[in-house]
Design an enzyme around this catalytic site. Structure first.
Site, PDB file in Angstrom:
ATOM      1  N   LEU A  39      22.510  38.481 -83.767  1.00 45.82           N
ATOM      2  CA  LEU A  39      21.468  39.451 -84.144  1.00 45.82           C
ATOM      3  C   LEU A  39      20.179  39.159 -83.397  1.00 45.82           C
ATOM      4  O   LEU A  39      19.650  40.013 -82.710  1.00 45.82           O
ATOM      5  CB  LEU A  39      21.221  39.423 -85.655  1.00 45.82           C
ATOM      6  N   THR A  40      19.668  37.950 -83.548  1.00 43.93           N
ATOM      7  CA  THR A  40      18.463  37.562 -82.806  1.00 43.93           C
ATOM      8  C   THR A  40      18.531  36.081 -82.453  1.00 43.93           C
ATOM      9  O   THR A  40      19.230  35.302 -83.104  1.00 43.93           O
ATOM     10  CB  THR A  40      17.174  37.774 -83.628  1.00 43.93           C
ATOM     11  N   GLY A  42      15.607  33.652 -82.006  1.00 42.25           N
ATOM     12  CA  GLY A  42      14.187  33.336 -81.996  1.00 42.25           C
ATOM     13  C   GLY A  42      13.962  31.894 -81.599  1.00 42.25           C
ATOM     14  O   GLY A  42      14.905  31.152 -81.309  1.00 42.25           O
ATOM     15  N   GLU A  44      12.790  29.571 -83.512  1.00 42.18           N
ATOM     16  CA  GLU A  44      13.122  28.647 -84.588  1.00 42.18           C
ATOM     17  C   GLU A  44      14.567  28.758 -85.050  1.00 42.18           C
ATOM     18  O   GLU A  44      15.168  27.783 -85.454  1.00 42.18           O
ATOM     19  CB  GLU A  44      12.206  28.911 -85.798  1.00 42.18           C
ATOM     20  N   ALA A  45      15.069  29.989 -85.018  1.00 46.32           N
ATOM     21  CA  ALA A  45      16.374  30.195 -85.644  1.00 46.32           C
ATOM     22  C   ALA A  45      17.229  31.152 -84.836  1.00 46.32           C
ATOM     23  O   ALA A  45      16.730  32.057 -84.175  1.00 46.32           O
ATOM     24  CB  ALA A  45      16.176  30.747 -87.056  1.00 46.32           C
ATOM     25  N   LYS A  62      21.978  31.949 -90.660  1.00 46.42           N
ATOM     26  CA  LYS A  62      20.759  31.559 -89.984  1.00 46.42           C
ATOM     27  C   LYS A  62      20.871  30.091 -89.614  1.00 46.42           C
ATOM     28  O   LYS A  62      21.064  29.245 -90.476  1.00 46.42           O
ATOM     29  CB  LYS A  62      19.580  31.774 -90.942  1.00 46.42           C
ATOM     30  N   ASP A 169       4.799  34.728 -92.801  1.00 51.13           N
ATOM     31  CA  ASP A 169       5.079  35.405 -91.524  1.00 51.13           C
ATOM     32  C   ASP A 169       5.381  36.873 -91.792  1.00 51.13           C
ATOM     33  O   ASP A 169       6.442  37.386 -91.425  1.00 51.13           O
ATOM     34  CB  ASP A 169       6.268  34.714 -90.831  1.00 51.13           C
TER      35      ASP A 169
HETATM   36  N1  LIG Z   1      19.833  39.322 -94.784  1.00 52.68           N
HETATM   37  C1  LIG Z   1      19.785  40.119 -93.698  1.00 52.68           C
HETATM   38  N2  LIG Z   1      20.455  41.291 -93.678  1.00 52.68           N
HETATM   39  C2  LIG Z   1      20.420  42.079 -92.580  1.00 52.68           C
HETATM   40  N3  LIG Z   1      19.740  41.783 -91.464  1.00 52.68           N
HETATM   41  C3  LIG Z   1      19.051  40.636 -91.409  1.00 52.68           C
HETATM   42  C4  LIG Z   1      19.034  39.747 -92.525  1.00 52.68           C
HETATM   43  N4  LIG Z   1      18.280  38.674 -92.195  1.00 52.68           N
HETATM   44  C5  LIG Z   1      17.857  38.890 -90.938  1.00 52.68           C
HETATM   45  N5  LIG Z   1      18.296  40.078 -90.458  1.00 52.68           N
HETATM   46  C6  LIG Z   1      18.005  40.649 -89.124  1.00 52.68           C
HETATM   47  O1  LIG Z   1      17.842  39.599 -88.195  1.00 52.68           O
HETATM   48  C7  LIG Z   1      16.500  39.565 -87.709  1.00 52.68           C
HETATM   49  C8  LIG Z   1      16.029  38.123 -87.558  1.00 52.68           C
HETATM   50  O2  LIG Z   1      16.128  37.439 -88.778  1.00 52.68           O
HETATM   51  P1  LIG Z   1      14.930  36.562 -89.338  1.00 52.68           P
HETATM   52  O3  LIG Z   1      15.367  35.962 -90.621  1.00 52.68           O
HETATM   53  O4  LIG Z   1      13.693  37.404 -89.375  1.00 52.68           O
HETATM   54  O5  LIG Z   1      14.831  35.393 -88.260  1.00 52.68           O
HETATM   55  P2  LIG Z   1      13.687  35.019 -87.186  1.00 52.68           P
HETATM   56  O6  LIG Z   1      13.101  33.753 -87.686  1.00 52.68           O
HETATM   57  O7  LIG Z   1      14.436  34.830 -85.916  1.00 52.68           O
HETATM   58  O8  LIG Z   1      12.705  36.151 -87.133  1.00 52.68           O
HETATM   59  C9  LIG Z   1      15.700  40.387 -88.708  1.00 52.68           C
HETATM   60  O9  LIG Z   1      14.553  40.964 -88.146  1.00 52.68           O
HETATM   61  C10 LIG Z   1      16.702  41.431 -89.162  1.00 52.68           C
HETATM   62  O10 LIG Z   1      16.785  42.496 -88.238  1.00 52.68           O
HETATM   63 MG   LIG Z   2      11.851  37.386 -88.444  1.00 49.53          MG
END
Ligand SMILES: Nc1ncnc2c1ncn2[C@@H]1O[C@H](COP(=O)(O)OP(=O)(O)O)[C@@H](O)[C@H]1O
Ligand SMILES: [Mg+2]
Lengths: 302, 199
Positions: A39-40, A42, A44-45, A62, A169
């Site tokens: 998904l992403t 970043g 940190e994660a 994550k 954040d």
């Molecule tokens: N529980 C979830 N359900 C669906 N999509 C999620 C969920 N958690 C994260 N995402 C998707 O993944 C992206 C990155 O997750 P996030 O927890 O914000 O991590 P980061 O620290 O990389 O920003 C979010 O912007 C969202 O689009």
């Molecule tokens: Mg995020």
């Protein structure tokens, strides 16, 4: 956390979501490349979509990979502390009825956390799509529908602050608009193969005395009708300081104006609804004025 | 032969999980004594079915137990005892057994067996349980949806310290939907709590 009064508030630059790349890190066992969608990635994660407990249950994994420049022991400890803080707050929010994804599993020593999948879109995406529609003349800037979303955002942040949690954040990418439940059955591309209904849907149909075929929604629902779900609690803190709450709002405001300059009037709706969402909210809004002022001074000096 | 359902947990496909449900069990004391004697033929997680809320409740503790055992971090002797331990929110092993494990008076029983070696199959478990559990085998359905049918939600709330159930408004229709939604809410909190257990 550092004493809140010393937090440096920098203007927030718009951050483009990183293009999906090949996975940088292999996830620790038991996770493998199969049944995993990036998904992403970043700083940190690393965030993936996969399934959990049953092949029909989507979830998010994550993973906080080790930081090679940090001492391994220290790194492990910091990762564990942050992950645990994130998980604890999520569970606490669930208990208190604040909209967040549930925690399904985790392994702090190995740096991962499994969260409930939220079917829907980030508010960032919602606003982007809205801006496109406005440009095309399909929608008006301050339509009731969109104001409704902003009202829900204000209320969600207020609920969070009311239980003594500051997100840390608060950006539009860390707020999700859940797809209204009657339409969630078809959405996710990863899981389209699943032809059967969920147990609860079947039960629902049985309880309604329906024949188990597609439950028909009572009225056409707007995509924007769902709940606001707060995600990404990687920088969370538990605090009852108005200053911290005001900083949360300020961060959101900057994120808003950086990525959606035209939508700034919409942000006013968030503040109004926040102001009515819990007892101390008005004080926080007054504090926000100070935080803004300091922010402006800082950027003039810098 | 007892009715046994085989679960394949995502990410642990190599270790299928065999699950069976019984009612009107008459020899709980015998089954429990076999656990206490650590009879290797009775290496099961024998659970009190009134303490299992939903299929996911059982499966999440199952996943965590398997994961602990595969990463050599169990707090108990076997993957099966680890499962009983994992269900409880606190770190007390005895208390976990008292609350979630079989007791001498248990009548509704869930038996769980990990297929950690190839000789443990749906068949072998079905045969063994059919022979030794004196009770009526109950099919749990494709997705294990019947696993929570005998749950005493009040008791579950108490163990996880979730407080009294919110009373539904007078005159409000209490139907299956509301009940299922309430369980889903509890389930979500409970899954988080057993994940956080001990840390
Ligand atoms: N529980 C979830 N359900 C669906 N999509 C999620 C969920 N958690 C994260 N995402 C998707 O993944 C992206 C990155 O997750 P996030 O927890 O914000 O991590 P980061 O620290 O990389 O920003 C979010 O912007 C969202 O689009
Ligand atoms: Mg995020």
């Amino acid at each position: 956390m550092a004493p809140s009064a010393d937090i440096a508030i920098e203007p927030i630059a718009p951050i483009e979501p990183p293009a999906p790349l090949a996975p940088l890190h292999a996830l620790p066992p038991p996770f493998t490349d199969s049944n995993l969608e990036v998904l992403t990635q970043g700083a940190e994660a690393l965030v993936y979509k996969t399934t959990f407990l049953t092949p029909a249950t989507p979830c998010v994994v994550k993973y906080r990979p080790p930081k090679p420049y940090r001492h391994p022991t220290l790194d492990k400890r910091l990762t564990k502390t942050r992950l645990l803080a994130e998980a604890r707050v999520l569970v606490r929010c669930r208990k208190e009825g604040v909209g967040v994804p549930g925690v399904l599993a985790g392994d702090w020593d190995n740096g991962w956390l499994v969260l409930e999948w939220i079917e829907g879109m980030t508010v960032r995406k919602v606003l982007d799509e809205w801006a496109d529609k406005v440009k095309r003349g399909d929608k008006k800037e301050g339509d009731d529908e969109m104001l409704g979303v902003m009202r829900k955002v204000g209320r969600a942040v207020g609920r969070l602050h009311d239980i003594g949690v500051c997100h840390g954040d608060l950006t539009t990418s860390n707020l999700m608009l859940r797809q209204p439940s009657s339409s969630t059955e078809h959405a996710s591309p990863l899981f389209q193969h699943r032809g059967h209904q969920t147990v609860s849907a079947m039960r629902e149909a049985a309880m309604d005395g329906a024949d188990g075929s597609e439950p028909s929604p009572p009225q056409p629902q707007s995509e924007l009708d769902g709940d606001i779900i707060l995600i990404d609690f990687g920088l969370v803190s538990q605090t009852i300081q108005d200053e911290d709450r005001a900083v949360d709002l300020y961060v959101l405001e900057r994120a808003f104006s950086a990525t959606h300059p035209a939508a700034e009037p919409l942000f006013q709706k968030i503040l109004t609804s926040y102001g009515e969402s819990f007892k101390g909210a008005k004080t926080v809004l007054r504090r926000l004025e100070d935080v803004r002022l300091r922010g402006r001074k800082r950027s003039m000096l810098g | 032969m007892a009715s046994v359902r085989t679960f394949h947990l995502p990410h642990y496909p190599a270790y299928p999980v065999q699950v069976a449900l019984f009612k009107d069990v008459a020899n709980a004391a015998f089954l429990r004594s076999q656990l206490l004697e650590a009879n290797p033929d009775f290496d099961y997680a024998f659970l009190d079915a009134t303490m299992i809320l939903t299929p996911n409740h059982l499966l999440s503790a199952t996943f965590l137990a398997l994961h602990a055992s595969q990463t050599s971090r169990t707090k108990t002797r076997t993957a099966h005892s680890e499962l009983v331990f994992r269900l409880h929110p606190n770190n007390n092993i005895g208390e976990s057994y008292r609350k979630f494990g079989i007791s001498d008076t248990t009548t509704h029983l869930i038996a769980v067996k990990f297929s950690l070696t190839p000789n443990i199959t749906n068949e072998s478990v079905s045969k063994h349980l059919g022979e030794f559990v004196k009770g009526e085998s109950v099919a749990i359905g494709e997705e294990g949806e019947e696993l929570g049918i005998w749950c005493d939600v009040g008791k579950v709330r108490k163990v996880y310290k979730l407080g009294e159930e919110k009373k539904t408004k007078k005159g409000a229709v209490v139907n299956g939907n509301v009940e299922m939604d309430a369980r889903k809410e509890i389930e979500s909190v409970v899954l988080g709590m057993i994940t956080l257990k001990g840390s």
